[in-house]
Design an enzyme around this catalytic site. Structure first.
Site, PDB file in Angstrom:
ATOM      1  N   GLY A 101      35.459  22.172  69.654  1.00 47.88           N
ATOM      2  CA  GLY A 101      36.339  23.332  69.469  1.00 47.88           C
ATOM      3  C   GLY A 101      36.473  24.159  70.741  1.00 47.88           C
ATOM      4  O   GLY A 101      35.741  23.952  71.705  1.00 47.88           O
ATOM      5  N   GLY A 191      27.591  18.275  68.992  1.00 47.46           N
ATOM      6  CA  GLY A 191      28.113  16.913  68.889  1.00 47.46           C
ATOM      7  C   GLY A 191      28.363  16.317  70.271  1.00 47.46           C
ATOM      8  O   GLY A 191      27.987  15.173  70.553  1.00 47.46           O
ATOM      9  N   THR A 192      28.971  17.112  71.133  1.00 51.49           N
ATOM     10  CA  THR A 192      29.276  16.651  72.489  1.00 51.49           C
ATOM     11  C   THR A 192      28.003  16.286  73.252  1.00 51.49           C
ATOM     12  O   THR A 192      27.960  15.290  73.975  1.00 51.49           O
ATOM     13  CB  THR A 192      30.026  17.767  73.255  1.00 51.49           C
ATOM     14  N   ASP A 220      29.552  29.208  68.080  1.00 54.03           N
ATOM     15  CA  ASP A 220      28.627  29.538  66.994  1.00 54.03           C
ATOM     16  C   ASP A 220      27.233  29.910  67.503  1.00 54.03           C
ATOM     17  O   ASP A 220      26.398  30.371  66.735  1.00 54.03           O
ATOM     18  CB  ASP A 220      28.502  28.353  66.024  1.00 54.03           C
ATOM     19  N   MET A 263      33.862  33.038  62.482  1.00 55.75           N
ATOM     20  CA  MET A 263      33.350  31.661  62.578  1.00 55.75           C
ATOM     21  C   MET A 263      31.841  31.615  62.442  1.00 55.75           C
ATOM     22  O   MET A 263      31.155  32.629  62.558  1.00 55.75           O
ATOM     23  CB  MET A 263      33.802  31.042  63.886  1.00 55.75           C
ATOM     24  N   GLU A 320      32.029  31.881  58.106  1.00 60.29           N
ATOM     25  CA  GLU A 320      32.715  30.803  57.364  1.00 60.29           C
ATOM     26  C   GLU A 320      31.760  29.922  56.551  1.00 60.29           C
ATOM     27  O   GLU A 320      32.129  29.417  55.501  1.00 60.29           O
ATOM     28  CB  GLU A 320      33.537  29.932  58.322  1.00 60.29           C
ATOM     29  N   TYR A 377      40.553  31.897  64.695  1.00 61.65           N
ATOM     30  CA  TYR A 377      41.011  31.218  65.911  1.00 61.65           C
ATOM     31  C   TYR A 377      41.319  32.213  67.029  1.00 61.65           C
ATOM     32  O   TYR A 377      41.245  31.857  68.206  1.00 61.65           O
ATOM     33  CB  TYR A 377      42.224  30.339  65.613  1.00 61.65           C
ATOM     34  N   ILE A 379      39.589  34.710  67.972  1.00 56.93           N
ATOM     35  CA  ILE A 379      38.441  35.115  68.786  1.00 56.93           C
ATOM     36  C   ILE A 379      37.945  34.012  69.717  1.00 56.93           C
ATOM     37  O   ILE A 379      37.163  34.254  70.615  1.00 56.93           O
ATOM     38  CB  ILE A 379      37.262  35.666  67.938  1.00 56.93           C
TER      39      ILE A 379
END
Ligand SMILES: Nc1ncnc2c1ncn2[C@@H]1O[C@H](COP(=O)(O)OP(=O)(O)OP(=O)(O)O)[C@@H](O)[C@H]1O
Ligand SMILES: O=P(O)(O)OC[C@H]1O[C@](O)(CO)[C@@H](O)[C@@H]1O
Ligand SMILES: [Mg+2]
Length: 487
Positions: A101, A191-192, A220, A263, A320, A377, A379
Site C-alpha cells: 500500500g 509482506g514485502t 500501520d 487505517m 479498520e 486513503y 491520510i
C-alpha cells in the site's frame, strides 16, 4: 564448498549476556572479494565530520531500560558509512522497487537513495522498477537520476507505482541477474520484507554479489523492532483533520456522534496516536482491544451516558481492524483476500455507524445524528511532513551505506533513536501491536474516559504475557505472526 539452501541467523555472543543479531555479508558466501576506500572521505561536504566512519564493531542495543544486573541483551549492527566498501562506483547498478500500500514518504526515500548514491558514492546507474515486484519481470525499468527525482518528495504516492501480489522469486532474481543489477533497494511492509528475504536467499544460493536491502514502509506501524515506520507521523497529523471535522460536525447538531474510521488492519497505532493527539475523541476502538456493544459496560451504554454528560456530542475513532469478530457474528462474511493474500476486512466504520443508528432508533430510545467520515486513503496519499522527510533521508543514507559496505539481507531502521541493520527474519517473524496493558493505552483510556471493555481476568492474563516478553528482552509487544487473527 556448497552454499546451504537457507542462511542461518548470525548470532554472536559476548560477555555479560551481550548478543549481536548480525546481518549477512557478501564475505559469508563469496571468498576473496576486493575492497575499496570509501569515496565519502574525499567528499567536501563530509570533510567537517569528526569521525568519518562508524566503528565496524558499533552496535545498537534493542533494550535500553536496564537494571544493574540485567544481561546486556540483544544488539543490532549500527548503520553508517564504513571505511572500506565492496563496490567501485562505476560497477554499481542499483534498482529501487516499491510494493504494497501507499505511505507518505515513499518518494522521499526514492529521491534520497538516488541522490545519496550519486553524491556520496559517485554511483550513476540507478533503475526504477515499475509497479512493485511483478515489474521486475513484466516491465521495462526507468532510469533514475537526481534530475528525474529532484521534486518528487513534494508529491504523495510513489513515482514508481506499486502493487500487491506478483512475487515470483526466481523470475525476479533471473531479471536481476540478466540486467546486471547488484544493489536492490526494496520499500514495503511486512509482506514485502518477506518477499525481500526470499529474494536474498535465492541470490545467496546462486552465489551472486548482489546486495538486497529493505526499507520498512507501513502506515500501520506494524513492523517490529524499529521505533516507528516513516510516514506514520504524517498519517497521524492528517488523521487529526478528519477528527477535527467530526468534532465540529458533532458539536453543531443535537445529540450528534462523529465516527471516524482510520487505517490499521491488525494494529491500531494510527487510531491511538491520533486520539491522544487530538483530545476531541471520546472513544477509540482498536483491533487489539476487544469491545462489546450491548449491556452494562458496553459501547451503547457509554455513548448514551457521554451524550448526556457532554452536551450532546461525541467523537468515536475506529480502526479498520477493530471489532472484526463482532462483524463476523452479525454479517455474512466471505473470506476474500487481496492479491498478496491479506484478508479483506469488512468496513468496521460503516458497520458501527449502522449499529449505533439501529440501537438508538429502537423503541425511539433517543434521537441521534450520526456523521461518518472515512478518510482512510486521504491520510496515506499525501506527501510526508517535515519530520518524516528527515527520517526518510536518514533511512535512505543508512541503507546505501550498508549495501556499499557489502551487507545484504537486512532491513534498515531506527532502534531507540539509532539507525541499525536488522536481519530480515527479525522483522518478518512478528507484528508490532499495541499492548493494552501498557502505559500508553492507559493514557488513552484516561484521556477519553471510555470503558476498557476488559474483564479483570483478561487483564491479568495479558499482564503475564507482557512480563514474559519483557523478560525476553522485547521493548514492544510484538505479536508472533502465528497468533495473528487468522488470515
Ligand atoms: N510471504 C510472502 N512471500 C513472498 N512475497 C510476499 C509474501 N507476502 C507478500 N509478498 C509480496 O510482497 C508484496 C507486498 O505485500 P503486501 O501486499 O502484503 O503489502 P505489505 O508489504 O505488507 O505492505 P502494507 O501491508 O503496509 O501495504 C506483494 O507483491 C506480495 O506478493
Ligand atoms: O486498499 P488497499 O490498497 O489494499 O490498502 C488497504 C490496506 O493498506 C494498509 O494501509 C496497509 O498499507 C492497511 O491498513 C489497509 O488495510
Ligand atoms: Mg502488510
Amino acid at each position: 564448498m556448497g552454499i546451504s539452501a537457507n542462511s542461518e541467523p548470525k548470532i554472536i555472543s559476548g560477555d555479560f549476556g551481550y548478543v549481536l543479531e548480525d546481518v549477512p555479508h557478501f564475505t559469508d558466501y563469496i571468498p576473496d572479494l576486493p575492497t575499496y576506500p570509501n569515496p565519502l572521505q574525499d567528499n567536501p561536504s563530509y570533510s567537517v565530520v569528526k569521525q568519518y566512519f562508524v566503528n565496524v564493531d558499533d552496535t545498537v542495543a534493542q533494550k535500553i531500560v536496564v537494571q544493574k544486573d540485567s544481561p546486556r541483551g540483544t544488539h543490532f549492527r549500527r548503520a553508517g558509512p564504513r571505511q572500506k566498501v565492496y563496490f567501485e562506483p562505476d560497477d554499481v547498478h542499483a534498482c529501487i522497487v516499491t510494493c504494497g500500500g501507499l505511505c507518505p514518504g515513499l518518494n522521499t526515500v526514492i529521491r534520497e537513495i538516488v541522490c545519496g548514491l550519486y553524491y556520496m558514492y559517485g554511483v550513476h546507474r540507478v533503475s526504477g522498477i515499475e509497479g512493485g515486484y511483478r515489474g521486475f519481470y513484466s516491465k521495462n525499468t526507468i532510469p533514475l537520476t537526481p534530475k528525474v527525482v529532484n521534486d518528487i518528495h513534494k508529491r504523495g504516492g510513489t513515482i514508481l507505482g506499486t502493487s500487491r501480489g506478483g512475487h515470483d522469486t526466481s523470475k525476479i532474481v533471473d531479471c536481476i541477474q540478466d540486467r546486471g543489477i547488484n544493489q536492490v533497494y526494496i520499500l514495503g511492509g511486512d509482506g514485502t520484507q518477506k518477499g525481500a528475504s526470499m529474494i536474498f536467499e535465492e541470490i545467496r544460493r546462486r552465489g551472486l554479489k548482489v546486495a538486497v536491502a529493505g526499507i520498512p514502509k507501513t502506515i500501520d506501524n506494524d513492523i517490529p523492532v524499529i521505533d516507528k515506520s516513516f510516514g506514520f507521523d504524517t498519517a497521524v497529523e492528517e488523521a487529526q483533520r478528519a477528527i477535527n471535522a467530526a468534532h465540529v460536525e458533532a458539536e453543531s447538531f443535537e445529540n450528534c456522534i462523529g465516527v471516524v474510521k482510520l487505517m490499521g488492519r491488525y494494529s491500531g497505532f494510527i487510531a491511538m496516536y491520533a486520539t491522544l493527539a487530538s483530545r476531541d475523541v471520546d472513544c477509540c476502538l482498536i483491533p487489539e482491544s476487544p469491545f462489546y456493544l450491548e449491556g452494562a459496560g458496553g459501547l451503547f451504554e457509554y455513548i448514551e451516558r457521554r451524550l448526556k454528560e457532554n452536551g450532546g456530542h461525541m467523537v468515536i475513532v475506529i480502526a479498520e481492524g477493530a471489532g472484526q469478530e463482532l462483524l463476523a457474528e452479525s454479517m455474512l462474511t466471505v473470506n476474500h483476500q487481496d492479491a498478496s493474500g491479506n484478508k479483506l476486512l469488512q468496513d468496521s466504520g460503516l458497520w458501527l455507524s449502522q449499529k449505533i443508528k439501529d440501537h438508538f432508533s429502537k423503541q425511539n430510545k433517543m434521537a441521534i445524528n450520526l456523521k461518518y467520515i472515512d478518510p482512510t486513503y486521504m491520510i496515506r496519499a499525501i506527501p510526508s511532513n517535515a519530520s518524516d522527510n528527515v527520517y526518510c533521508t536518514l533511512l535512505a543514507h543508512s541503507v546505501i551505506h550498508g549495501a556499499m559496505a557489502g551487507y545484504t539481507g537486512f532491513t534498515v531502521g531506527s532502534v531507540n533513536g539509532r539507525h541499525a541493520y536488522i536481519p530480515f527474519h527479525r522483522v518478518i517473524e512478528r507484528q508490532n501491536k499495541i499492548c493494552i496493558t501498557d502505559r500508553m493505552w492507559a493514557r488513552l483510556l484516561s484521556s477519553t474516559n471510555q470503558p476498557s471493555f476488559l474483564d479483570p481476568k483478561d487483564v491479568a492474563e495479558t499482564k503475564e504475557e507482557t512480563v514474559a516478553q519483557l523478560v525476553n528482552g522485547e521493548n514492544h509487544l510484538d505479536v508472533p505472526a502465528t497468533v495473528r487473527p487468522k488470515d
